[in-house]
Design an enzyme around this catalytic site. Structure first.
Site, PDB file in Angstrom:
ATOM      1  N   THR A 204      -3.032   5.031  -4.089  1.00 38.05           N
ATOM      2  CA  THR A 204      -1.955   5.758  -3.410  1.00 38.05           C
ATOM      3  C   THR A 204      -0.583   5.460  -4.019  1.00 38.05           C
ATOM      4  O   THR A 204       0.307   6.303  -3.970  1.00 38.05           O
ATOM      5  CB  THR A 204      -1.926   5.408  -1.907  1.00 38.05           C
ATOM      6  OG1 THR A 204      -1.883   3.988  -1.772  1.00 38.05           O
ATOM      7  CG2 THR A 204      -3.153   5.930  -1.204  1.00 38.05           C
ATOM      8  N   THR A 205      -0.403   4.262  -4.599  1.00 38.88           N
ATOM      9  CA  THR A 205       0.872   3.933  -5.244  1.00 38.88           C
ATOM     10  C   THR A 205       0.944   4.603  -6.614  1.00 38.88           C
ATOM     11  O   THR A 205       1.948   5.226  -6.968  1.00 38.88           O
ATOM     12  CB  THR A 205       1.027   2.406  -5.402  1.00 38.88           C
ATOM     13  OG1 THR A 205       0.810   1.786  -4.138  1.00 38.88           O
ATOM     14  CG2 THR A 205       2.399   2.037  -5.917  1.00 38.88           C
TER      15      THR A 205
ATOM     16  N   ASP B  90      -9.358  -0.171   1.682  1.00 40.32           N
ATOM     17  CA  ASP B  90      -9.305   0.336   0.300  1.00 40.32           C
ATOM     18  C   ASP B  90     -10.549  -0.083  -0.473  1.00 40.32           C
ATOM     19  O   ASP B  90     -11.139   0.710  -1.209  1.00 40.32           O
ATOM     20  CB  ASP B  90      -8.055  -0.207  -0.419  1.00 40.32           C
ATOM     21  CG  ASP B  90      -6.782   0.511   0.020  1.00 40.32           C
ATOM     22  OD1 ASP B  90      -6.884   1.380   0.901  1.00 40.32           O
ATOM     23  OD2 ASP B  90      -5.707   0.196  -0.501  1.00 40.32           O
TER      24      ASP B  90
ATOM     25  N   ASP C 229       0.853  -1.188   0.000  1.00 40.83           N
ATOM     26  CA  ASP C 229       0.000   0.000   0.000  1.00 40.83           C
ATOM     27  C   ASP C 229       0.894   1.246   0.000  1.00 40.83           C
ATOM     28  O   ASP C 229       1.688   1.454   0.921  1.00 40.83           O
ATOM     29  CB  ASP C 229      -0.902  -0.017   1.243  1.00 40.83           C
ATOM     30  CG  ASP C 229      -1.807   1.198   1.313  1.00 40.83           C
ATOM     31  OD1 ASP C 229      -2.689   1.319   0.460  1.00 40.83           O
ATOM     32  OD2 ASP C 229      -1.618   2.030   2.218  1.00 40.83           O
TER      33      ASP C 229
END
Length: 536
Positions: free
Chosen positions: A102-103, A400, A69
């Site tokens: 988020t990555t 998520d 994550d």
């Protein structure tokens, strides 16, 4: 040394301790900041996509986290460089607002910085690069809206929501059980969602973890689960039609605020003091019983004396309930949080159909579940796993998935994944660049090349030849006029993401492009760094 003179001709130093500062100016400052931020992006690069690798992070205390994550990785890396910290904040703002992607957002920012560095080497002014990226971002967002699709989230037993949650879970450690976990996430969100207002109160979804068992033992509980048990082993373990009072005051005699001494001269004095202390407990229990409550939840503890008295009065109790659990139970059951026993009354009690104790494994570990709450349908996802590391990653993964489902309920427009959206936008931005007559044309074209970095990275992480895979998808997108062709990361046999049913929310993709562009523009505007000597 930087000197200036006042109106009387007296010199003064502009910068204190100048000799202990390191100063970077102009092109050197740009490159230093870009390289620092790009290093963070390169670290996350291999974690992108369904075949992305995990990172093991060891804290100063020796705590080990294994995750892919993006927000968690950059948060636990303990980054010191101030410019690199901008990417940490970028990832966290994506996590706070959207919950997923988020990555990808950090990798995209890294690709934009790579392109900016090439443009700087060509001698293009940073402000021109910044303006070009801004124009390209506007073009990209408008085109994203045209290739997005609206889906019906309720048809076919909410299959569209399940598929979106499965896409979010596909890159996680728990991807083997993504079908089961996606259904749990969708059911949890729909239980607490207000579909008329398209709103979801995530506070009503509690995620509780318990080490032991297997990931597939994870289940959804229609109620609130708290990691506590009934205070006395002889108290009833199941309370039907519960009327509960929530106390934030302790079951103990009041303590004077000032220093005091008690002189006990005889046994009679001691007995009198003991009797008075007992009377406090009796009065407290009587107030609870008189209010009509048949179970008491106390935020503070109480000693064995009070516990025994509660048992004698057939009043089950739970002690040391955490503040967040107290608030959630109050919201769900309609109870009022009572700070003093004197304020207890029947109208301040909460109602639930059943409160029962659950037992886990052979270690005699117990938890309490409150079902059938009066006001709202609060739910709890109980996550099981073989170790705390797996459970922590499963918790992040389910969070998520829940956020993705919430976003789809709020806005049911989607774009297809596998890098197809980025490729389609890249082709469109590149064609629009030719219409720009100013020097920003180079920056707009560089923005298009940066967007190509996402599918290239996906192909690389999936063990494919990134150049040939991206070239094939690009050429077929142009020939077939199909913006849904991307990278076949899972080797399904088709690069059409619509057929693979791989998609994510439009809101997430739009936010990624906008936030990444904003951060890169901010970095490109820094032309002078005054910092301690160890800055590099």
């Amino acid at each position: 040394m930087s000197l200036a003179f006042d109106e009387n001709g007296r010199p003064f130093i502009i910068l204190r301790e100048q000799q202990q500062k390191k100063r970077l100016k102009g092109i050197e400052a740009y490159k230093s900041n870009i390289i620092a931020a790009r290093t963070i992006a390169n670290t996350l690069r291999t974690s992108l996509g369904p075949k992305g690798m995990d990172k093991m992070l060891v804290s100063a205390d020796g705590d080990v986290s294994v995750t892919n994550d993006g927000a968690t990785i950059v948060e636990k890396m303990e980054i010191q460089h101030p410019t690199a910290k901008l990417l940490v904040e970028l990832s966290q703002s994506q996590d706070n607002e959207i919950g997923d992607g988020t990555t990808g957002i950090v990798v995209l920012a890294g690709q934009l910085l790579d392109q900016a560095l090439l443009l700087l080497d060509k001698g293009i002014h940073p402000l021109k690069i910044s303006d070009g990226f801004d124009k390209a971002c506007d073009i990209a967002i408008k085109y994203l809206d045209t290739i997005s699709e609206e889906i019906n989230i309720t048809e076919d037993d909410n299959q569209a929501l399940v598929q979106a949650a499965m896409t979010a879970l596909g890159s996680k450690v728990v991807s083997k059980f993504k079908n089961q976990l996606a259904k749990i996430a969708v059911e949890a969100v729909l239980d607490v969602a207000d579909l008329q207002r398209r709103d979801v109160n995530l506070e009503l979804i509690k995620i509780q973890t318990k080490t032991g068992g297997k990931i597939e033992d994870t289940k959804l509980i229609q109620g609130i689960l708290i990691d506590k048990d009934i205070s006395h082993p002889q108290m009833p373990k199941v309370i039907e039609n519960a009327r509960l009072c929530i106390l934030t005051c302790a079951f103990e005699p009041p303590k004077p605020k000032t220093k005091h001494n008690i002189n006990i001269a005889s046994a009679e004095d001691y007995k009198k003091l003991y009797k008075q202390e007992q009377q406090y407990f009796v009065d407290m229990v009587k107030m609870v019983k008189d209010s009509g409550a048949n179970i008491a939840l106390c935020q503070w503890g109480f000693d064995d004396e009070a516990n025994h008295l509660l048992l004698q009065n057939n009043l089950p109790a739970v002690r040391w309930v955490s503040g967040t659990d107290v608030e959630l139970i109050a919201m769900a059951t309609g109870a009022r949080i009572v700070p003093r026993f004197q304020e207890l009354s029947a109208d301040k009690l909460g109602e639930a159909k059943c409160i029962r104790e659950l037992q886990f494994g052979t270690s005699n570990e117990r938890m309490l579940v409150i079902e059938g709450c009066k006001l709202s349908k609060a739910v709890t996802i109980l996550i099981r796993g073989g170790s705390s590391m797996i459970i922590d990653e499963a918790k992040r993964s389910i969070h998520d998935a829940i956020c993705v489902v919430r976003n789809l309920i709020k806005n049911n427009r989607i774009v297809y994944g596998g890098g197809s959206a980025e490729l389609a936008v890249s082709l469109h931005v590149s064609s629009e660049a030719d219409k720009i007559s100013t020097v920003e044309q180079y920056a707009v074209r560089a923005f298009a090349d940066a967007l190509e970095g996402i599918p290239t990275c996906l192909a690389d992480n999936s063990g494919l030849n990134p150049i040939s895979a991206v070239a094939e998808a690009k050429s077929r997108q142009v020939q077939e006029k199909n913006p849904y062709l991307g990278i076949d990361c899972l080797d399904v046999g088709t690069i059409d993401m619509k057929k693979q049913k791989v998609y994510e929310t439009l809101a997430s993709k739009r936010q990624q492009i906008q936030l990444a562009t904003q951060v890169v523009k901010m970095i490109l505007k820094i032309d002078d760094v005054i910092a301690p000597d160890d800055y590099s």
